[in-house]
Scaffold this motif. Structure first.
Motif, PDB file in Angstrom:
ATOM      1  N   ASP A  17       2.655   9.078   3.451  1.00 57.75           N
ATOM      2  CA  ASP A  17       1.603   9.312   2.464  1.00 57.75           C
ATOM      3  C   ASP A  17       1.957   8.693   1.111  1.00 57.75           C
ATOM      4  O   ASP A  17       1.100   8.178   0.413  1.00 57.75           O
ATOM      5  CB  ASP A  17       1.318  10.799   2.313  1.00 57.75           C
ATOM      6  N   ARG A  18       3.253   8.719   0.751  1.00 54.97           N
ATOM      7  CA  ARG A  18       3.682   8.055  -0.490  1.00 54.97           C
ATOM      8  C   ARG A  18       3.463   6.553  -0.406  1.00 54.97           C
ATOM      9  O   ARG A  18       3.042   5.916  -1.359  1.00 54.97           O
ATOM     10  CB  ARG A  18       5.153   8.340  -0.780  1.00 54.97           C
ATOM     11  N   GLU A  52       0.266   1.860  -1.984  1.00 51.74           N
ATOM     12  CA  GLU A  52      -0.609   0.740  -1.620  1.00 51.74           C
ATOM     13  C   GLU A  52      -1.973   0.865  -2.288  1.00 51.74           C
ATOM     14  O   GLU A  52      -2.512  -0.113  -2.807  1.00 51.74           O
ATOM     15  CB  GLU A  52      -0.783   0.664  -0.103  1.00 51.74           C
ATOM     16  N   GLN A  53      -2.537   2.062  -2.286  1.00 51.91           N
ATOM     17  CA  GLN A  53      -3.842   2.252  -2.916  1.00 51.91           C
ATOM     18  C   GLN A  53      -3.737   2.025  -4.418  1.00 51.91           C
ATOM     19  O   GLN A  53      -4.609   1.403  -5.022  1.00 51.91           O
ATOM     20  CB  GLN A  53      -4.406   3.640  -2.656  1.00 51.91           C
ATOM     21  N   GLY A  54      -2.681   2.526  -5.028  1.00 49.24           N
ATOM     22  CA  GLY A  54      -2.495   2.328  -6.461  1.00 49.24           C
ATOM     23  C   GLY A  54      -2.398   0.860  -6.819  1.00 49.24           C
ATOM     24  O   GLY A  54      -2.993   0.410  -7.804  1.00 49.24           O
ATOM     25  N   GLU A  55      -1.664   0.100  -6.037  1.00 44.76           N
ATOM     26  CA  GLU A  55      -1.534  -1.334  -6.289  1.00 44.76           C
ATOM     27  C   GLU A  55      -2.877  -2.035  -6.134  1.00 44.76           C
ATOM     28  O   GLU A  55      -3.251  -2.863  -6.963  1.00 44.76           O
ATOM     29  CB  GLU A  55      -0.505  -1.948  -5.338  1.00 44.76           C
ATOM     30  N   LEU A  56      -3.615  -1.684  -5.104  1.00 46.95           N
ATOM     31  CA  LEU A  56      -4.932  -2.285  -4.890  1.00 46.95           C
ATOM     32  C   LEU A  56      -5.879  -1.941  -6.038  1.00 46.95           C
ATOM     33  O   LEU A  56      -6.585  -2.815  -6.544  1.00 46.95           O
ATOM     34  CB  LEU A  56      -5.512  -1.806  -3.557  1.00 46.95           C
ATOM     35  N   LEU A 104      -5.822   9.524   2.945  1.00 46.94           N
ATOM     36  CA  LEU A 104      -4.617  10.166   3.441  1.00 46.94           C
ATOM     37  C   LEU A 104      -4.833  10.819   4.799  1.00 46.94           C
ATOM     38  O   LEU A 104      -3.942  11.475   5.303  1.00 46.94           O
ATOM     39  CB  LEU A 104      -4.147  11.235   2.453  1.00 46.94           C
ATOM     40  N   ASP A 105      -6.003  10.640   5.386  1.00 47.88           N
ATOM     41  CA  ASP A 105      -6.303  11.234   6.689  1.00 47.88           C
ATOM     42  C   ASP A 105      -6.012  12.735   6.685  1.00 47.88           C
ATOM     43  O   ASP A 105      -5.348  13.259   7.574  1.00 47.88           O
ATOM     44  CB  ASP A 105      -5.516  10.559   7.807  1.00 47.88           C
ATOM     45  N   GLY A 106      -6.489  13.415   5.658  1.00 48.06           N
ATOM     46  CA  GLY A 106      -6.297  14.857   5.599  1.00 48.06           C
ATOM     47  C   GLY A 106      -4.903  15.265   5.194  1.00 48.06           C
ATOM     48  O   GLY A 106      -4.475  16.378   5.467  1.00 48.06           O
ATOM     49  N   GLY A 107      -4.166  14.379   4.522  1.00 45.54           N
ATOM     50  CA  GLY A 107      -2.795  14.664   4.144  1.00 45.54           C
ATOM     51  C   GLY A 107      -2.645  15.738   3.087  1.00 45.54           C
ATOM     52  O   GLY A 107      -1.547  16.157   2.789  1.00 45.54           O
TER      53      GLY A 107
END
Length: 140
Positions: free
Chosen positions: A82-83, A88-92, A118-121
């Motif tokens: 999840d991290r 990855e999302q933050g960079e994008l 996060l698929d329910g993370g």
């Protein structure tokens, strides 16, 4: 740049970094219940003060330190996978800041706060802090 950003100089000409900072200060301005913190964020957004100036204010320094600590606790609670996804999302999102110049910060914030990637993370409060509870700013 059609939308002058007073943080562009602080960000050394990096429009993405300036926009990111502007969005963070706007979120603080909109969400903090502390009028002093809101006023300081407004001064940065209006170009009346720089980030270094407001960080010298003890109340704002405590506010930022507590926010960072809370964010780090949330990140530490995530699994390694999840991290990685969060990074990855933050960079994008950082790369796409310039593409979203016309988007309202509240719209961007809802997009960032959406944990579906996060698929329910369970990481549901990314950057979505409720700044109304002032007790977490107090010294232990």
């Amino acid at each position: 740049m059609t939308d002058p950003n007073p943080l562009l100089g602080f960000a050394r000409g990096d429009e993405n970094a300036a926009r990111h900072l502007q969005d963070r200060f706007r979120i603080i301005q909109e969400r903090s219940r502390d009028p002093h913190i809101r006023a300081l964020a407004s001064k940065v957004l209006n170009g009346e003060a720089g980030p270094r100036d407001v960080l010298r204010d003890p109340a704002f320094g405590k506010f930022v330190a507590a926010s960072v600590q809370r964010g780090m606790q949330q990140i530490k609670s995530l699994s390694d996978e999840d991290r990685r996804k969060l990074a990855e999302q933050g960079e994008l999102e950082y790369q796409n800041i310039g593409l979203a110049k016309d988007a309202e910060p509240a719209q961007e914030e809802r997009r960032v706060a959406d944990p579906s990637w996060l698929d329910g993370g369970g990481f549901s409060e990314i950057d979505d802090g409720d700044f109304s509870d002032e007790t977490w700013l107090e010294d232990g």
